[in-house]
Design an enzyme around this catalytic site. Structure first.
Site, PDB file in Angstrom:
ATOM      1  NE  ARG A 110      -3.230   0.620  -0.647  1.00 32.97           N
ATOM      2  CZ  ARG A 110      -3.665   0.695  -1.885  1.00 32.97           C
ATOM      3  NH1 ARG A 110      -3.405   1.780  -2.617  1.00 32.97           N
ATOM      4  NH2 ARG A 110      -4.331  -0.292  -2.425  1.00 32.97           N
TER       5      ARG A 110
ATOM      6  CE  LYS B 109      -0.745  28.171  -2.905  1.00 34.31           C
ATOM      7  NZ  LYS B 109      -1.530  28.883  -3.928  1.00 34.31           N
TER       8      LYS B 109
ATOM      9  CG  ASP C  88       0.282  37.055  -6.330  1.00 38.57           C
ATOM     10  OD1 ASP C  88       0.342  35.856  -6.639  1.00 38.57           O
ATOM     11  OD2 ASP C  88      -0.582  37.516  -5.563  1.00 38.57           O
TER      12      ASP C  88
END
Length: 286
Positions: A103, A138, A225
């Site tokens: 897994r 992130k 930005d």
């Protein structure tokens, strides 16, 4: 691909050890109860999707950590284009060990391959420009190492790994510091005082703020930005090669080529790691 500084034996060992502790606890009781201790078997990793393969080397480390006697025989390498029915590798050895590692291997490879696939696609949209695709912080907590690694495999570039290896003065830093000049000067004083050598990047939201960075100097990169392509082009002309430029904020598959065409050096896309569909694959006994 050059080995990134965060891929140390110690970091890999820590990641695998903590991930296995979460999954295995005091024992893989399914395997311990159903499979004889002496049983030896084999399995292969079956690809059930299309994309870019990532995590074969991670799988090797996981299998070795679980049981040094497990033998992984790769059929495909990290970065390979895969399609339904491909076999990434075979593994053989103690059956219990294969099942215990299964897994964690799949969780890593499925997500890493999804990230590498998305990265490769977006990077291909930058063809003909100088722009390079960056990831961000992130990332999934405690899963940053494989996610950043997958971006590299897909042809992207890692931004800073964490808060410790680069100074990025975002909007909140600038606002708290009292302005762009104040934030830059405080950061430079901090580096001098502590004897550290870290690159400095400053986030800007307007062309006026870009000019403030130019007037202050002392940085390595300017982040632009959430600027529209027309503003980005103006910023590129204004900076005129004096500092690296990074476009960031809300950049999508539909807009990334236009952003790259403005002449920026880097484009950062948080969705490379926070909004990814994993590739489907399974580990099958045979």
């Amino acid at each position: 691909m050059q080995t990134p500084p965060y891929l140390t034996p110690e970091a890999l060992s820590t990641f695998i050890r903590t991930a296995l502790a979460e999954d295995v606890g005091d024992g893989d009781h399914s395997a311990l109860s159903a499979i004889p201790a002496e049983a030896r078997n084999r399995a292969h990793l079956l690809i059930k999707d299309e994309g870019v393969l990532a995590g074969v080397e991670m799988a090797r480390h996981i299998f070795e950590f679980v049981d040094a006697d497990l033998q992984l025989n790769p059929g495909l390498e990290d970065g390979a284009r895969v399609q339904y029915g491909d076999i990434a590798f075979t593994v053989e050895g103690r059956a219990r060990s294969i099942l215990t590692a299964e897994r964690l291997v799949l969780n890593c490879m499925q997500r890493m391959s999804g990230i590498a696939t998305r990265t490769a696609h977006l990077a291909s949209l930058l063809a003909g420009t100088k722009a390079r695709l960056l990831d961000t912080r992130k990332t999934t907590p405690n899963f940053r190492l494989p996610e950043k690694w997958a971006v590299l495999i897909g042809g992207g570039v890692n931004h800073r790994y964490g808060l410790f290896d680069m100074i990025i003065l975002k909007d909140n830093h600038v606002d708290y510091a009292g302005g762009i000049r104040e934030a830059i000067e405080a950061s430079r004083a901090y580096l001098e005082r502590t004897g550290r050598q870290l690159p400095i990047e400053v986030e800007t939201r307007t062309l006026a703020e870009v000019q403030q960075v130019l007037d202050t100097g002392g940085v390595d990169r300017i982040m632009l930005d959430n600027m529209a392509p027309a503003q980005l082009s103006e910023a590129v002309a204004l900076v005129a090669g004096r500092f690296q430029l990074e476009a960031s904020g809300g950049i999508t598959e539909e807009t990334i080529a236009e952003v790259a065409a403005t002449g920026v050096d880097y484009i950062s896309v948080g969705a490379l790691t926070h909004s990814i569909q994993s590739l489907d694959m399974s580990l099958k006994a045979f």
